[in-house]
Design an enzyme around this catalytic site. Sequence first.
Site, PDB file in Angstrom:
ATOM      1  N   ASN A 104       0.829  -1.210   0.000  1.00  0.00           N
ATOM      2  CA  ASN A 104       0.000   0.000   0.000  1.00  0.00           C
ATOM      3  C   ASN A 104       0.865   1.262   0.000  1.00  0.00           C
ATOM      4  OD1 ASN A 104      -2.134  -1.783   0.162  1.00  0.00           O
ATOM      5  ND2 ASN A 104      -2.134  -1.741   2.398  1.00  0.00           N
ATOM      6  N   VAL A 105       0.349   2.302  -0.647  1.00  0.00           N
ATOM      7  CA  VAL A 105       1.104   3.561  -0.747  1.00  0.00           C
ATOM      8  C   VAL A 105       0.458   4.672   0.089  1.00  0.00           C
ATOM      9  CG1 VAL A 105       1.967   2.985  -3.054  1.00  0.00           C
ATOM     10  CG2 VAL A 105      -0.115   4.355  -2.849  1.00  0.00           C
ATOM     11  N   ASP A 106      -0.579   4.312   0.867  1.00  0.00           N
ATOM     12  CA  ASP A 106      -1.366   5.332   1.569  1.00  0.00           C
ATOM     13  C   ASP A 106      -0.747   5.831   2.867  1.00  0.00           C
ATOM     14  OD1 ASP A 106      -2.080   3.221   3.471  1.00  0.00           O
ATOM     15  OD2 ASP A 106      -3.437   2.509   1.907  1.00  0.00           O
ATOM     16  N   HIS A 121       5.791  -0.344  -2.882  1.00  0.00           N
ATOM     17  CA  HIS A 121       5.349   0.509  -3.990  1.00  0.00           C
ATOM     18  C   HIS A 121       5.468   1.998  -3.684  1.00  0.00           C
ATOM     19  CE1 HIS A 121       2.844  -3.225  -5.250  1.00  0.00           C
ATOM     20  NE2 HIS A 121       4.078  -3.293  -5.696  1.00  0.00           N
ATOM     21  N   CYS A 129      12.805  13.414  -6.489  1.00  0.00           N
ATOM     22  CA  CYS A 129      13.369  14.242  -7.552  1.00  0.00           C
ATOM     23  C   CYS A 129      13.849  13.358  -8.704  1.00  0.00           C
ATOM     24  CB  CYS A 129      14.531  15.074  -6.998  1.00  0.00           C
ATOM     25  SG  CYS A 129      15.244  16.146  -8.257  1.00  0.00           S
ATOM     26  N   CYS A 152      16.802  21.370  -5.652  1.00  0.00           N
ATOM     27  CA  CYS A 152      17.727  21.514  -6.783  1.00  0.00           C
ATOM     28  C   CYS A 152      17.048  22.197  -7.976  1.00  0.00           C
ATOM     29  CB  CYS A 152      18.313  20.156  -7.189  1.00  0.00           C
ATOM     30  SG  CYS A 152      17.228  19.139  -8.193  1.00  0.00           S
ATOM     31  N   ASN A 215      -7.952 -13.133   5.015  1.00  0.00           N
ATOM     32  CA  ASN A 215      -8.601 -12.510   3.858  1.00  0.00           C
ATOM     33  C   ASN A 215     -10.090 -12.879   3.853  1.00  0.00           C
ATOM     34  OD1 ASN A 215      -7.356 -10.923   1.552  1.00  0.00           O
ATOM     35  ND2 ASN A 215      -8.693 -12.286   0.415  1.00  0.00           N
TER      36      ASN A 215
HETATM   37 ZN   LIG Z   1      16.582  17.364  -6.814  1.00  0.00          ZN
END
Ligand SMILES: [Zn+2]
Length: 255
Positions: A104-106, A121, A129, A152, A215
């Site tokens: 999960n990316v939350d 993930h 960047c 930058c 599950n």
């Molecule tokens: Zn940068």
Amino acid sequence: MNLEEFVKKLGLTINPKLHVVVLTGAGISAESGVPIFRGKGSMWENPEARKLASKAGPPWNTRETWEFYEWRRKLVSKCKPNAAHYTLVEMEKYFEDFCLITQNVDGLHGKAGSKNVLELHGNMWKGRCVRCGKIVSLPETPLKNIPPYCECGTALRPHVVQFGEPIDPNVLTAALTACSRAELFFVVGTSGVVSPAAQMPLIALQHGAKVVEINPNPTVLTPYMTISIRGKAAEVLPQLWKTFLLFSQKQEVKF
Ligand SMILES: [Zn+2]
């Protein structure tokens, strides 16, 4: 569901020295209301999501990509960790060697209080960047600037692995190493169809771990599991953890 029977079937002495790995997937987040990517009720049923996503794309550091991410970040910002997330925080405190791997990316594991999380993930609350590789925390939504910029001077991309992109090799290596060391492995709310996460419980099994699946529905992994428990993570995991602790106390008395 008799959890005591399940725990007995595992045949493990529950103690803080056990090597424990937990792999979580979309199911645990869905129980907190996070829009899912697959199946019924997925976010693709929302026309706005489809429209925004269709404009997002490589090199991923554009205004269009961030507009899609801001849509998702706003929805997720309203979601709170659930009882399963908090149980994993307790487990991390109990076991000396504990590894939490998530698809999960939350960021809900971190929000609950988990300290060491391998985010396969990435994390939607961070930017990366495209020039210098710096990872920047972006906890606020809406963002002040879209796209946000690195110091930058280059526009950041979301620190999220896009479809077809490889997982950060350092994160993947750490996860696979943990899987091969695990004695007890939990698979929570993952359908077992997305690689390489789907292979992780099988790697743990090959190295002798007992693997517990939680599950609501059977998955492709179910036939291989040591035990498989049907139910929601937020309901099953806290109960299972309580049962484990009862067993560990019994064992302490016994020995
Ligand atoms: Zn940068």
